[in-house]
Scaffold this motif. Structure first.
Motif, PDB file in Angstrom:
ATOM      1  N   GLY A   1       0.826  -1.209   0.000  1.00 38.09           N
ATOM      2  CA  GLY A   1       0.000   0.000   0.000  1.00 38.09           C
ATOM      3  C   GLY A   1       0.856   1.253   0.000  1.00 38.09           C
ATOM      4  O   GLY A   1       2.082   1.219  -0.216  1.00 38.09           O
ATOM      5  N   TYR A   2       0.214   2.356   0.289  1.00 35.69           N
ATOM      6  CA  TYR A   2       0.802   3.701   0.243  1.00 35.69           C
ATOM      7  C   TYR A   2       1.044   4.198   1.649  1.00 35.69           C
ATOM      8  O   TYR A   2       0.135   3.998   2.486  1.00 35.69           O
TER       9      TYR A   2
ATOM     10  N   LEU B   1      -2.662  -4.814  -0.336  1.00 37.87           N
ATOM     11  CA  LEU B   1      -3.067  -4.086   0.863  1.00 37.87           C
ATOM     12  C   LEU B   1      -3.392  -2.644   0.487  1.00 37.87           C
ATOM     13  O   LEU B   1      -2.544  -1.947  -0.082  1.00 37.87           O
ATOM     14  N   SER B   2      -4.602  -2.232   0.794  1.00 34.74           N
ATOM     15  CA  SER B   2      -5.045  -0.852   0.618  1.00 34.74           C
ATOM     16  C   SER B   2      -4.832  -0.384  -0.827  1.00 34.74           C
ATOM     17  O   SER B   2      -5.495  -0.905  -1.717  1.00 34.74           O
ATOM     18  N   MET B   3      -3.877   0.523  -1.105  1.00 31.76           N
ATOM     19  CA  MET B   3      -3.664   0.892  -2.511  1.00 31.76           C
ATOM     20  C   MET B   3      -3.292  -0.350  -3.321  1.00 31.76           C
ATOM     21  O   MET B   3      -3.649  -0.465  -4.500  1.00 31.76           O
TER      22      MET B   3
ATOM     23  N   TYR C   1      -6.418  -1.739  -4.454  1.00 31.51           N
ATOM     24  CA  TYR C   1      -6.992  -1.031  -5.621  1.00 31.51           C
ATOM     25  C   TYR C   1      -6.329  -1.560  -6.897  1.00 31.51           C
ATOM     26  O   TYR C   1      -6.988  -1.758  -7.921  1.00 31.51           O
TER      27      TYR C   1
ATOM     28  N   ARG D   1      -6.085  14.550  -1.057  1.00 29.48           N
ATOM     29  CA  ARG D   1      -4.930  14.002  -1.792  1.00 29.48           C
ATOM     30  C   ARG D   1      -4.152  15.151  -2.454  1.00 29.48           C
ATOM     31  O   ARG D   1      -2.929  15.180  -2.423  1.00 29.48           O
TER      32      ARG D   1
ATOM     33  N   MET E   1       0.457   9.403   8.896  1.00 27.88           N
ATOM     34  CA  MET E   1      -0.019   8.043   8.605  1.00 27.88           C
ATOM     35  C   MET E   1       0.261   7.053   9.732  1.00 27.88           C
ATOM     36  O   MET E   1      -0.493   6.090   9.916  1.00 27.88           O
TER      37      MET E   1
ATOM     38  N   MET F   1      -1.723   3.543  10.640  1.00 25.94           N
ATOM     39  CA  MET F   1      -1.189   2.243  10.228  1.00 25.94           C
ATOM     40  C   MET F   1      -1.253   1.226  11.365  1.00 25.94           C
ATOM     41  O   MET F   1      -1.524   0.044  11.148  1.00 25.94           O
TER      42      MET F   1
ATOM     43  N   MET G   1      -4.468   7.390  -6.822  1.00 20.99           N
ATOM     44  CA  MET G   1      -5.574   7.006  -5.935  1.00 20.99           C
ATOM     45  C   MET G   1      -6.739   7.984  -6.083  1.00 20.99           C
ATOM     46  O   MET G   1      -7.906   7.581  -6.106  1.00 20.99           O
TER      47      MET G   1
ATOM     48  N   VAL H   1      -8.802   3.566   8.257  1.00 20.50           N
ATOM     49  CA  VAL H   1      -8.599   4.041   6.873  1.00 20.50           C
ATOM     50  C   VAL H   1      -9.571   3.317   5.948  1.00 20.50           C
ATOM     51  O   VAL H   1     -10.292   3.931   5.153  1.00 20.50           O
TER      52      VAL H   1
ATOM     53  N   HIS I   1      -4.596  -0.494  10.301  1.00 27.67           N
ATOM     54  CA  HIS I   1      -4.582  -0.610   8.829  1.00 27.67           C
ATOM     55  C   HIS I   1      -3.593  -1.673   8.337  1.00 27.67           C
ATOM     56  O   HIS I   1      -3.862  -2.360   7.363  1.00 27.67           O
TER      57      HIS I   1
HETATM   58  C1  MLT Z   1      -2.890   2.828   1.655  1.00 24.88           C
HETATM   59  O1  MLT Z   1      -2.635   2.322   2.748  1.00 24.88           O
HETATM   60  O2  MLT Z   1      -2.539   2.307   0.588  1.00 24.88           O
HETATM   61  C2  MLT Z   1      -3.647   4.136   1.626  1.00 24.88           C
HETATM   62  O3  MLT Z   1      -3.833   4.613   2.905  1.00 24.88           O
HETATM   63  C3  MLT Z   1      -4.939   3.974   0.922  1.00 24.88           C
HETATM   64  C4  MLT Z   1      -5.684   5.251   0.759  1.00 24.88           C
HETATM   65  O4  MLT Z   1      -5.215   6.305   1.200  1.00 24.88           O
HETATM   66  O5  MLT Z   1      -6.766   5.216   0.148  1.00 24.88           O
END
Ligand code: MLT
Length: 264
Positions: free
Chosen positions: A26-27, A89-91, A94, A128, A147, A151, A186, A213, A239
């Motif tokens: 993730g990010y 995970l998360s991003m 996606y 963002r 973050m 996390m 994102m 998150v 997260h």
């Molecule tokens: C992540 O953990 O990848 C990001 O927090 C995802 C997000 O900000 O949408």
């Protein structure tokens, strides 16, 4: 392994042997968040650093979520892998969903970790773009500051300073260009909701019970929309449920991988 793909350089860990699993971070993180999952036996772990994170070079320009998915497909090609379990995970989730939409035949199963299918709200998108301005002005440290408490739970930050320091170090090692590209990708991502009922592969959704998150309500909504999905709540994790509760996470992931191991 280092891979050149469309002007990007991908650094990829490739460990173990067996049915392949590609783990997408993730990010603003890196492949290092999956360190504890490398202990899962009997599978081949393919773990890329997304461009601008970990040991992958910063991207020269803008990225999109489908663009990252193309890169992961190129990583699989370079590894000689036709179909893999795709964990994100998360991003990374996606990206995993984007990959599943564009190349369903390359996906043997999906492990969706602390993620969601829905796009950003207008407010989230605005945040963002504000974060992009902040990174340009001040670098990635304020992003890591903001973050870290999302996390990991406050309990872990207090009682496991080593874990907190490792997660902070991973975030602080991200390049400003990588962070900016990820934030924009994102913000502009598509809604993956229409994909969920069309998923024909087995899916495991894992979510930290304390994740703010992408909270458990996101995970439950995805489970209800996917034909063949199980949901595991990782108790006492935020997260980064796989980092915070590696034993519980690995037990659930291992059972899932065993259950679908017959895809070979
Ligand atoms: C992540 O953990 O990848 C990001 O927090 C995802 C997000 O900000 O949408």
């Amino acid at each position: 392994m280092k891979l050149e793909q469309g002007g990007l350089t991908w650094n990829v860990r490739d460990e173990g042997s067996g049915p392949p699993v590609v783990w997408i971070h993730g990010y603003p993180l890196s492949a290092r968040i999956w360190d504890a999952q490398m202990a899962i036996p009997g599978v081949r772990h393919i773990v890329p650093d997304l461009p601008g994170f970990g040991e992958s070079a910063p991207p020269p320009g803008a990225m999109t979520i489908p663009g990252y998915a193309d890169g992961v497909l190129a990583v699989l090609d370079a590894a000689g892998v036709r179909a893999a379990v795709v964990a994100g995970l998360s991003m990374g989730g996606y990206i995993a969903l984007s990959l599943a939409g564009k190349a369903p035949d390359r996906v043997a199963g999906l492990l969706l970790v602390d993620t969601r299918e829905t796009p950003d709200t207008p407010e989230a998108r605005q945040k963002r773009f504000e974060a992009i301005e902040q990174v340009r002005r001040e670098g990635v440290r304020p992003i890591a500051d903001a973050m870290l408490p999302k996390m990991l739970t406050a309990h872990t930050i207090e009682t496991s300073p080593g874990t907190a320091a490792a997660v902070r170090a991973i975030m602080e090692s991200a390049s400003p260009a990588g962070v900016e590209a990820a934030l924009r990708a994102m913000a502009e991502r598509d809604d993956a909701t229409p994909l969920l009922p069309r998923l024909t592969v087995p899916v495991l959704i894992a979510c930290g019970s304390e994740d703010t998150v992408t909270p458990p309500s996101d995970a439950a909504r995805m489970k209800n929309a996917i034909p063949e999905a199980d949901l595991v709540l990782i108790e006492g994790a935020a997260h980064l449920s796989n980092v915070e509760r590696p034993a519980e996470f690995n037990e659930a992931a291992t059972a899932f991988l065993r259950r679908i191991g017959a895809w070979r």
